[in-house]
Enzyme design. Sequence first.
Site, mmCIF file in Angstrom:
data_model
loop_
_atom_site.group_PDB
_atom_site.id
_atom_site.type_symbol
_atom_site.label_atom_id
_atom_site.label_comp_id
_atom_site.label_asym_id
_atom_site.label_seq_id
_atom_site.Cartn_x
_atom_site.Cartn_y
_atom_site.Cartn_z
ATOM 1 N N ASN A 13 32.420 5.887 91.797
ATOM 2 C CA ASN A 13 32.413 4.483 91.367
ATOM 3 C C ASN A 13 31.218 3.825 92.040
ATOM 4 O O ASN A 13 31.259 3.525 93.231
ATOM 5 C CB ASN A 13 33.725 3.805 91.796
ATOM 6 C CG ASN A 13 33.678 2.300 91.556
ATOM 7 O OD1 ASN A 13 32.847 1.808 90.807
ATOM 8 N ND2 ASN A 13 34.592 1.576 92.203
ATOM 9 N N LYS A 21 29.956 0.944 91.574
ATOM 10 C CA LYS A 21 30.080 -0.519 91.754
ATOM 11 C C LYS A 21 28.775 -1.204 91.327
ATOM 12 O O LYS A 21 28.124 -0.751 90.397
ATOM 13 C CB LYS A 21 30.459 -0.862 93.194
ATOM 14 C CG LYS A 21 31.610 -0.006 93.703
ATOM 15 C CD LYS A 21 32.197 -0.515 94.988
ATOM 16 C CE LYS A 21 33.225 0.480 95.496
ATOM 17 N NZ LYS A 21 34.059 -0.045 96.557
ATOM 18 N N HIS A 47 40.416 -2.140 89.107
ATOM 19 C CA HIS A 47 39.981 -1.868 90.486
ATOM 20 C C HIS A 47 40.374 -3.062 91.364
ATOM 21 O O HIS A 47 40.341 -4.205 90.911
ATOM 22 C CB HIS A 47 38.465 -1.644 90.520
ATOM 23 C CG HIS A 47 37.997 -1.101 91.830
ATOM 24 N ND1 HIS A 47 37.789 -1.908 92.928
ATOM 25 C CD2 HIS A 47 37.729 0.161 92.236
ATOM 26 C CE1 HIS A 47 37.408 -1.150 93.948
ATOM 27 N NE2 HIS A 47 37.361 0.105 93.558
ATOM 28 N N GLU A 103 38.844 -4.604 93.547
ATOM 29 C CA GLU A 103 37.815 -5.650 93.644
ATOM 30 C C GLU A 103 37.890 -6.586 92.437
ATOM 31 O O GLU A 103 37.624 -7.784 92.541
ATOM 32 C CB GLU A 103 36.424 -5.003 93.775
ATOM 33 C CG GLU A 103 36.226 -4.420 95.171
ATOM 34 C CD GLU A 103 35.304 -3.210 95.218
ATOM 35 O OE1 GLU A 103 34.535 -2.983 94.273
ATOM 36 O OE2 GLU A 103 35.368 -2.478 96.233
ATOM 37 N N GLU A 162 44.618 3.640 95.169
ATOM 38 C CA GLU A 162 43.607 3.182 96.118
ATOM 39 C C GLU A 162 44.186 2.105 97.032
ATOM 40 O O GLU A 162 44.197 0.919 96.658
ATOM 41 C CB GLU A 162 42.407 2.603 95.364
ATOM 42 C CG GLU A 162 41.713 3.596 94.463
ATOM 43 C CD GLU A 162 40.249 3.234 94.294
ATOM 44 O OE1 GLU A 162 39.413 4.071 94.627
ATOM 45 O OE2 GLU A 162 39.951 2.104 93.864
ATOM 46 N N GLY A 179 36.219 1.089 101.184
ATOM 47 C CA GLY A 179 34.979 0.609 101.797
ATOM 48 C C GLY A 179 35.130 0.268 103.270
ATOM 49 O O GLY A 179 34.260 -0.364 103.860
ATOM 50 N N SER A 235 37.654 5.441 100.975
ATOM 51 C CA SER A 235 36.866 6.093 102.026
ATOM 52 C C SER A 235 37.000 7.611 102.029
ATOM 53 O O SER A 235 37.018 8.254 103.085
ATOM 54 C CB SER A 235 37.217 5.513 103.402
ATOM 55 O OG SER A 235 36.937 4.124 103.429
HETATM 56 C C1 PEP Z 1 36.404 2.562 95.389
HETATM 57 O O1 PEP Z 1 35.735 1.556 95.333
HETATM 58 O O2 PEP Z 1 37.039 2.940 94.400
HETATM 59 C C2 PEP Z 1 36.411 3.306 96.646
HETATM 60 C C3 PEP Z 1 37.324 4.226 96.825
HETATM 61 O O3 PEP Z 1 35.446 2.979 97.560
HETATM 62 P P1 PEP Z 1 35.144 3.745 98.944
HETATM 63 O O4 PEP Z 1 35.136 5.204 98.645
HETATM 64 O O5 PEP Z 1 33.810 3.234 99.379
HETATM 65 O O6 PEP Z 1 36.237 3.373 99.893
#
Ligand code: PEP
Length: 249
Positions: free
Chosen positions: A9, A11, A94, A96, A167, A173, A213
């Site tokens: 992803n 972003k 997501h 976000e 998630e 992040g 992460s």
């Molecule tokens: C995401 O944005 O879907 C995500 C898992 O980000 P990160 O791997 O940076 O935590």
Amino acid sequence: MRKPIIAGNWKMNNTIASGSALIKELIPLVKDAQCEVAICVPFTLLPAAAELVKGTNIKLGAENVHFADKGAFTGEISAEMLKEIGVEYVIIGHSERRQYFAETDETVNKRAEQALKNGLKPIICVGETLEERETGKTEEVLERQILGAFQNLTAFDMPANIVVAYEPVWAIGTGRTATKEQANETIAFIRKTLVEKVCAKCGADIRIQYGGSMNAKNASELMSMPEIDGGLIGGASLKAEDFSKVVNY
Ligand code: PEP
């Protein structure tokens, strides 16, 4: 058998120039992957990315889709527009988008339905906040998100065409990863909810990723768990070498 899927992803990162360079670097590094590989990139990069991944094992994804066919929705992108470019997957809901752009379980459901109706495969994201986990609300939140997202979707040949990404918001992040036991246990709960309350057959077959992460160092440990069918990768998908290490876990 559920074939694992590792999806990046990106972003709001990468221009056409930098994104194209990243894809070119990635192609040879993931060509022998045992899992399905996808990259979900910003809208502006989709046409160039579609050309670059043609004939490779990398599938292309978008990061959102609108729920209407067309019309007066300034700034939005339709499923038909994505299909025309050759997009296969689309991230929906997501955290976000839920946090900053007022995405709700209802709009997640509408976007998923629209994606499926147009032959796009949604990656539906669910996950609890830290406060929700610490106050014992994780299962309640996930059940609400899952039932909301899947309302009336049973007609659409679900297992092959829908991916769920678990998630935990507190792991996105932040560099703080769920333990493999936490991720496995929570994904098992999501699957149980799908089997018992949405569709017994679909729930058993649907792929559920972990995201939060996940990186080159922890991917193999997470992927060793029986309920984890892949990863949605943010930060670690922005460097070809890091992402390829996750893909080749
Ligand atoms: C995401 O944005 O879907 C995500 C898992 O980000 P990160 O791997 O940076 O935590």
